[in-house]
Scaffold this motif. Structure first.
Motif, PDB file in Angstrom:
ATOM      1  N   UNK A 237      -3.318  -6.318  -7.910  1.00  0.00           N
ATOM      2  CA  UNK A 237      -3.327  -4.961  -7.070  1.00  0.00           C
ATOM      3  C   UNK A 237      -2.142  -4.478  -6.920  1.00  0.00           C
ATOM      4  N   UNK A 238      -0.830  -5.337  -6.691  1.00  0.00           N
ATOM      5  CA  UNK A 238       0.176  -4.932  -6.158  1.00  0.00           C
ATOM      6  C   UNK A 238       0.766  -4.030  -7.355  1.00  0.00           C
ATOM      7  N   UNK A 241      -0.418  -0.539  -6.981  1.00  0.00           N
ATOM      8  CA  UNK A 241      -0.082   0.067  -5.756  1.00  0.00           C
ATOM      9  C   UNK A 241       1.527   0.646  -6.514  1.00  0.00           C
ATOM     10  N   UNK A 245       2.655   4.388  -6.338  1.00  0.00           N
ATOM     11  CA  UNK A 245       3.615   4.892  -5.460  1.00  0.00           C
ATOM     12  C   UNK A 245       4.501   5.638  -6.315  1.00  0.00           C
ATOM     13  N   UNK A 296      -2.889   6.214  -3.261  1.00  0.00           N
ATOM     14  CA  UNK A 296      -4.194   5.396  -3.665  1.00  0.00           C
ATOM     15  C   UNK A 296      -5.499   6.280  -3.972  1.00  0.00           C
ATOM     16  N   UNK A 304     -10.604  -0.826  -1.696  1.00  0.00           N
ATOM     17  CA  UNK A 304      -9.467  -0.929  -0.649  1.00  0.00           C
ATOM     18  C   UNK A 304     -10.287  -0.608   0.670  1.00  0.00           C
TER      19      UNK A 304
ATOM     20  N   UNK B 100       4.994   2.934   2.543  1.00  0.00           N
ATOM     21  CA  UNK B 100       4.384   2.212   1.510  1.00  0.00           C
ATOM     22  C   UNK B 100       4.066   0.636   1.998  1.00  0.00           C
ATOM     23  N   UNK B 104       0.770  -1.120   2.240  1.00  0.00           N
ATOM     24  CA  UNK B 104       0.556  -2.357   1.354  1.00  0.00           C
ATOM     25  C   UNK B 104      -0.029  -3.539   2.549  1.00  0.00           C
ATOM     26  N   UNK B 107      -3.556  -2.375   3.744  1.00  0.00           N
ATOM     27  CA  UNK B 107      -4.864  -2.534   2.728  1.00  0.00           C
ATOM     28  C   UNK B 107      -4.808  -3.536   1.820  1.00  0.00           C
ATOM     29  N   UNK B 108      -3.842  -4.045   1.561  1.00  0.00           N
ATOM     30  CA  UNK B 108      -3.645  -5.001   0.529  1.00  0.00           C
ATOM     31  C   UNK B 108      -3.428  -6.413   1.210  1.00  0.00           C
ATOM     32  N   UNK B 109      -2.987  -6.727   2.247  1.00  0.00           N
ATOM     33  CA  UNK B 109      -2.775  -8.117   2.813  1.00  0.00           C
ATOM     34  C   UNK B 109      -3.458  -8.297   3.984  1.00  0.00           C
TER      35      UNK B 109
END
Lengths: 627, 110
Positions: A237-238, A241, A245, A296, A304, B100, B104, B107-109
């Motif tokens: 998923x990174x 993003x 971005x 997003x 999410x 940013x 991150x 919502x990601x980690x």
């Protein structure tokens, strides 16, 4: 070098363009190469529409179709729209602020050549084992599984051309901050300069995340790291993003300069000062800020969670406010004006409803629950083509007609221009309007064919027919360009008759030093103010006539970029294992790049002076073509 | 033109004004330096005293932020004339990076 013009041979002209650091010539280079990639992307679009013209078509294989949609998107965004807008920024922005060139002419040239070689590298993938095929967004799980070198061409090519764009953005920022003519305060800058400024700031802040993402991807694919490999503890998923971005500000990098071009057009051809200049500037800056808080919304269906989706949905809807402010200001600029419907004005008027349609579908998609239905359907395809074609491409076509006389000294034919417009405009709506309904009927994007029993035949056929209209429009534009160039009827300073900003106060095309004397700016719409005051020269001067310091031409930017281009092939084939020459190619390429950087650092290049006598000679004889 | 260099002779009052300004600046430098040492001491003490990590980490980050701003404004002269645009772009960059990282992290980690 003197400023006396000479007839040059073909080779000498090519050499001149390869070494030039003049912002106007670099603009022409951007225009030609951006135009070339626009045609390449257009041919890819035509192939897509031929494939989808009827159910169960086998014109393209599934794999080739994937490559074509990937390259169509990548080419149109990175290699066509951006350079074409950079062409206008380069050609016009320094003239609008009364500068003799951009702040770093050498870097300007380097930026172009990096973009150019990056674009060529990416497109060479067609001839060297297959193009990238993971979509223009290149989502990691798919991209990492892609066989062959397609994705490596994508990552390396975009890295190189991304460097070029970043350099261009920084250059414009410094130019606008430091090189405005005396009296040109921020709130007197023409709107195209303002949008260039904000778009450059977005380039500065948005390209680093893309570069980071591309580096991760390069390392994952070429050196077996596992940033995006889930089995190894990475996170796929990174990439999404990092890409978005960058990706969302990117669409504002594209649309803001187009807004700038339209703002100029509305004021010129309504013969009125822009309505709500301050509000337009404010809205531009606000769009720039919001652009970083909404990425997003491209990922609502990733999972999410409701909180993140709600936050980004709300932020996305807010962007409609400054955009709406702009639309109303343009309408009020036209209102009560003395309007002349020239080709640029027709484009500008057609842009408003087209872009609003794209904006409205955008707000629909901002509603996260609805987006679950619309995601990855043709509704999305219709939406982003409405904003990109209805906004950016119409802006580029309008800008081409508006600024052609300033860039080349000849007027494009108005009659052929109107033919182009009608074919392109009708074709555009025919192609994409109906795709909204295909999306609502469930047609997924990025799938190479559909069945006869799905009921999508007629709408797809109509859509393909529209694409033919657009192609005819573009061909007429090319004919127009060729005919205008052959006829070569020279025009004066202000060919539209109603120019408002400084670029219309100097010859078309301007002499290579732009302004013999730096102008003094007395207000917004400088040239208009002077015209209204009966000033025959079109401007008042901030300095007496004196020697002008100019930079020398240089081949080094070309060589630096060529070195990167060669090194990329080495990096690409290095880890195949069976190609021992790849390492040598990589090293040679890097040696060329760093060697030429060293030469540039050690060799003093102090430029040259145009003397006052030569300037006086130019003013008398009108020999303004430089070198 | 650049080669017509203008030489400016300062008057007595201009000289005294500049002198006073430098003295003020020096005071600012010293005060900032003292504050920064103090903040660093707090940070070390907190770690040495063995407070909960959930307390230490946010406070240290906060103090780091304060130190960065002091450093920028008092030692790197960000408040000086003609630095407005530099400061603006600096804070824009910080803002974008912050959004940013925040997104991150949450919502990601999280």
């Amino acid at each position: 070098m003197s400023s006396i013009a000479q007839k040059k041979g073909f080779g000498a002209t090519i050499w001149d363009f390869m070494t030039t650091v003049d912002h106007k010539k670099i603009a022409i280079l951007y225009l030609i190469s951006g135009g070339f990639f626009f045609l390449v992307g257009g041919i890819e679009a035509m192939l897509i529409r031929i494939q989808l013209a009827k159910a169960g078509n086998d014109f393209l294989s599934a794999g080739l179709y994937n490559e074509i949609i990937t390259m169509h998107g990548t080419t149109m965004i990175f290699l066509a729209s951006m350079p074409l807008l950079l062409a206008f920024m380069n050609a016009i922005m320094p003239l609008q602020i009364g500068a003799r060139d951009v702040a770093f002419p050498f870097l300007n040239s380097l930026g172009f050549w990096l973009f150019f070689f990056g674009g060529i590298f990416l497109n060479l993938s067609w001839f060297m084992g297959g193009a990238p095929d993971a979509g223009w967004t290149n989502y990691a799980s798919l991209a990492l599984a892609s066989e062959g070198h397609g994705i490596d061409f994508y990552t390396l090519g975009l890295t190189i051309s991304g460097f070029g764009t970043l350099i261009a953005g920084i250059n414009f920022l410094v130019t606008i901050i430091n090189m405005r003519a005396p009296g040109m305060t921020y709130m007197r800058m023409p709107l195209f300069t303002w949008t260039t400024f904000v778009a450059s700031a977005l380039i500065l802040l948005a390209f680093p995340p893309l570069t980071v993402g591309l580096f991760f991807m390069i390392f994952d694919r070429l050196f077996n790291s596992s940033f995006f490999v889930v089995e190894m503890g990475g996170n796929t998923i990174i990439w999404e993003h990092l890409f978005w971005i960058f990706g969302h500000p990117e669409v504002y990098i594209l649309i803001l300069p187009a807004f700038g071009i339209f703002s100029e057009i509305f004021a010129i051809f309504s013969r009125k000062r822009l309505f709500g200049y301050t509000a337009l500037v404010f809205a531009t800056i606000l769009i720039g800020f919001y652009g970083f808080m909404v990425w997003a919304h491209h990922m609502f269906t990733v999972g999410l969670g409701p909180t993140a989706n709600a936050v980004f949905a709300l932020a996305t809807m807010i962007i409609a406010v400054p955009t709406g402010i702009k639309i109303f200001n343009w309408l009020l600029t036209i209102w009560g004006g003395s309007i002349s419907f020239t080709v640029p004005m027709i484009y500008a008027v057609a842009f408003i409803p087209s872009f609003v349609a794209g904006g409205v579908t955008g707000v629909m998609q901002a509603i996260a629950p609805l987006d679950y239905q619309l995601h990855d359907s043709y509704f999305i395809v219709a939406h982003f083509h409405y904003v990109i074609v209805g906004g950016v491409v119409l802006g580029i076509l309008a800008g081409t007609h508006l600024y052609w006389p300033k860039m080349f000294g000849t007027m494009l034919s108005e009659k052929l221009g109107k033919w182009t417009f009608w074919f392109f405009f009708i074709g555009f709506h025919l192609t994409f309007f109906i795709q909204h309904f295909l999306g609502l009927m469930g047609m997924p994007r990025r799938v190479y064919t559909f069945g006869a029993d799905q009921g999508w035949d007629l709408f797809n056929a109509i859509s393909s027919a529209g694409a033919v209209f657009m192609a005819i429009g573009v061909i007429i534009l090319l004919v127009n360009v060729v005919m205008t160039t052959i006829k070569n009827e020279r025009v004066g300073n202000d060919p539209w008759g109603d120019g408002r900003t400084l670029e219309w106060a100097i010859p078309s095309p301007p002499p290579f030093y732009n302004f013999a004397q730096t102008p003094l700016v007395r207000g917004l719409d400088t040239f208009w103010i002077e015209k209204m005051d009966g000033n025959k020269k079109g401007m008042i001067f901030a300095e007496p006539l004196g020697d002008i310091h100019m930079p020398n031409n240089s081949i080094i930017p070309f060589v630096i970029s060529l070195g990167m281009f060669i090194a990329s092939f080495g990096a690409l084939y290095f880890l195949d294992g069976d190609k021992p020459w790849a390492l040598a190619v990589l090293i040679i390429g890097l040696l060329i790049t760093f060697g030429s950087m060293l030469v540039r650092s050690l060799k003093d290049d102090l430029g040259f002076y145009i003397t006052k006598e030569e300037l006086l000679e130019d003013a008398k004889g009108g020999k303004t073509d430089g070198h | 033109m650049a080669h017509d260099t203008h030489i400016h002779v300062r008057t007595q009052s201009e000289f005294e004004y500049a002198k006073k300004k430098r003295a003020d600046e020096m005071k600012g430098h010293l005060a900032t330096f003292a504050i920064m040492i103090f903040l660093t001491l707090i940070a070390f003490t907190m770690v040495a005293a063995g407070f909960s990590t959930y307390l230490i980490v946010p406070i240290i980050l906060l103090m780091a932020g304060i130190q960065v701003i002091l450093q920028l404004y008092y030692f790197m002269h960000l408040s000086g004339k003609g630095h407005g645009m530099v400061a603006f772009f600096l804070f824009c960059g910080i803002f974008v990076a912050f959004i940013t990282v925040l997104a991150l992290v949450t919502i990601v980690w999280w």
